[in-house]
Design an enzyme around this catalytic site. Structure first.
Site, PDB file in Angstrom:
ATOM      1  N   ILE A 325       0.857  -1.185   0.000  1.00 30.22           N
ATOM      2  CA  ILE A 325       0.000   0.000   0.000  1.00 30.22           C
ATOM      3  C   ILE A 325       0.893   1.235   0.000  1.00 30.22           C
ATOM      4  O   ILE A 325       1.919   1.263   0.684  1.00 30.22           O
ATOM      5  CB  ILE A 325      -0.925   0.033   1.227  1.00 30.22           C
ATOM      6  N   GLU A 326       0.499   2.264  -0.719  1.00 29.51           N
ATOM      7  CA  GLU A 326       1.328   3.459  -0.839  1.00 29.51           C
ATOM      8  C   GLU A 326       1.614   4.137   0.498  1.00 29.51           C
ATOM      9  O   GLU A 326       2.619   4.832   0.664  1.00 29.51           O
ATOM     10  CB  GLU A 326       0.697   4.470  -1.811  1.00 29.51           C
ATOM     11  N   SER A 327       0.738   3.931   1.486  1.00 28.19           N
ATOM     12  CA  SER A 327       0.930   4.542   2.798  1.00 28.19           C
ATOM     13  C   SER A 327       2.047   3.897   3.601  1.00 28.19           C
ATOM     14  O   SER A 327       2.448   4.424   4.641  1.00 28.19           O
ATOM     15  CB  SER A 327      -0.380   4.472   3.590  1.00 28.19           C
TER      16      SER A 327
END
Length: 520
Positions: A325-327
């Protein structure tokens, strides 16, 4: 050693002066300093101050209703907003669309990395991310309305290649959040689902001569172990112990789940094992899952593509790939809705800017993102639709740099109903909106750039699959049971090339039983 002050939220917010720039950190419903936002809104409504503020954020924080940035959507409080993602704060969107604030939308990863450049005293970030999209100054420059006129993105050529220049600016206040604070003001993230870019934002603010305010769950008596400190106390000016638990939830959907913060490993949520009903979404996710490759590092976008993980799980193949996930979470099960950005049972949680370093360096093998609007050239729009600003989020950073990208969405929207039987697809009711058009409203994914870099691109719908050539969209597959002219060509506001090797989509996609997916 100077120690941070311990203040109530309102007292901390009373320190903020008008006309300054503040940065915030969070991701949708994760890491949101909700009590600080409530106090900021309260002070403004009571006193009219602070006002004419500039706000910088990477990911939007909100619940699509009242929480997060929606507290800050008071006309006059924020006069300029520079953000990567706007979708979760409709009230803030409304101010931008009504020209009541200056507003920019830049790639989420770029903004995340720009905090590090600001911390290091650098005047700009140099990046290829955004070239030939709406962020490019030759297109829209990331400006969201008529009131927004200043160029904050420039184009340069170095060593024969084009780059975008993203300017940095001083940060006077940082509104952040952690789990614990100790006597030295050190901050840990024990219960947080993501690390995001907290260290960089605090450093950027401190090195700009600003004030760092951190909301925490609790001030502890013992010293936080050095390796657990994410924001060192030397950066922290004010600590705000939270008063109400609902203002310090792990996400806007979950009060606290230790598997999200990697503290424990638990059985995956029941929904991970639930079979999806055989509808248009499952057909699309099944077809997308057929593109998965063993050992791939993958990013799945929010919405439609999330179902790809469920399909892989149903087929007993999910462990063959690593979802990210980009986070910042790596591995585990990416979560959805107001939990989006978190993962259950992650293998690792790294900083958001570091995750985007990996993405932008072409570390992602495969990315599967949403298909909201596409044109005949192959450009995709997911960021702006009439009066609605969704924002690009990490979409540009991810789709521009993944080795292979597939856009997943229904062929039409708003009312589409389909049925399956005997391995065939039937359209019972057509959607009112045709998603494949002559020209998209905004270029979030540039087909021209993808062709230039030789990227493999697919567009997957329930009834047709398209590829990308130098001429634009190429129809490669059509669902069995579908009439090519009536159900596909006549339902597009675009002209596309038809592959001479056009074939039927796999009949297993349209059957109730498991399809026997094998990720090779």
């Amino acid at each position: 050693m100077k120690k941070a002050k311990i203040l109530a939220a309102r007292k901390a917010i009373d320190c903020i002066e008008s006309g300054k720039t503040f940065a915030v950190d969070g991701f949708c419903g994760i890491g949101v300093p909700e009590e600080l936002y409530i106090a900021l809104q309260e002070r403004f409504l009571q006193t009219g101050k602070p006002n004419h503020m500039t706000m910088i954020f990477a990911a939007c924080q909100g619940d699509m209703s009242e929480r997060g940035f929606n507290h800050l959507a008071e006309e006059g409080l924020v006069s300029t907003a520079i953000g990567g993602h706007w979708n979760n704060a409709p009230k803030l969107q409304k101010l931008a669309m009504e020209n009541k604030m200056t507003a920019y939308n830049l790639p989420l990863g770029v903004i995340s990395q720009t905090f590090r450049e600001t911390a290091a005293g650098k005047p700009f970030l140099l990046s290829k991310v955004g070239l030939k999209t709406f962020v490019d100054p030759r297109v829209e420059g990331g400006r969201l309305n008529k009131r927004t006129t200043e160029d904050i993105v420039d184009l340069v050529e170095l060593y024969g290649e084009e780059y975008l220049v993203y300017k940095t600016r001083p940060i006077h206040y940082a509104l952040l959040r952690g789990t614990y604070a100790d006597q030295y003001g050190n901050i840990s993230l024990d219960h947080e689902a993501c690390k995001l870019e907290l260290t960089a934002v605090a450093q950027a603010c401190k090195n700009s001569g600003g004030t760092v305010i951190v909301q925490v769950e609790k001030i502890v008596d013992t010293n936080i172990p050095a390796k657990n400190v994410i924001i060192p106390g030397i950066y922290v000016d004010i600590i705000v112990p939270v008063c109400q638990k609902e203002n310090h939830q792990q996400t806007f959907a979950t009060l606290y789940n230790p598997s999200y913060s990697g503290e424990v490993h638990i059985s995956l949520p029941a929904e991970a094992h639930t079979h999806m009903p055989l509808n248009a979404r499952k057909i699309i996710c099944r077809r997308a899952a057929m593109e998965l490759q063993k050992g791939s590092i993958v990013n799945l976008g929010i919405g439609m593509p999330e179902g790809i993980a469920a399909v892989a799980q149903d087929e007993g193949e999910r462990e063959k790939i690593t979802l990210t996930i980009e986070s910042g979470p790596i591995g585990g099960l990416p979560l959805s809705g107001l939990d989006f950005g978190a993962a259950a049972n992650p293998q690792a949680i790294i900083g958001q800017a570091s995750q985007f370093d990996f993405y932008q360096g072409r570390g992602l093998d495969q990315a599967f993102l949403g298909l909201a609007e596409c044109d005949e050239r192959g450009n995709v729009n997911v960021s702006k639709f009439g009066p609605k600003i969704a924002g690009c989020g990490g979409f540009i950073d991810i789709t521009q740099n993944a080795k292979m990208v597939a856009f997943c969405g229904t062929f039409t929207s708003s009312g589409l109903t389909v049925s399956t039987g005997d391995g065939k697809l039937r359209i019972l009711k057509e959607g009112r909106i045709r998603k494949i058009c002559k020209a998209v409203q905004q270029i979030t994914f540039s087909a021209k750039y993808a062709i230039q870099t030789g990227q493999k691109v697919l567009y997957i719908t329930e009834r047709a699959v398209f590829g990308l050539s130098s001429h634009g969209l190429v129809l490669q597959e059509v669902a069995p049971g579908i009439d090519l002219k009536h159900d596909v060509l006549d339902k597009m506001e675009a002209s596309v090339e038809i592959s001479p090797s056009l074939k039927e989509m796999d009949t297993r996609l349209f059957r109730q039983e498991k399809m026997g997916l094998s990720i090779q």
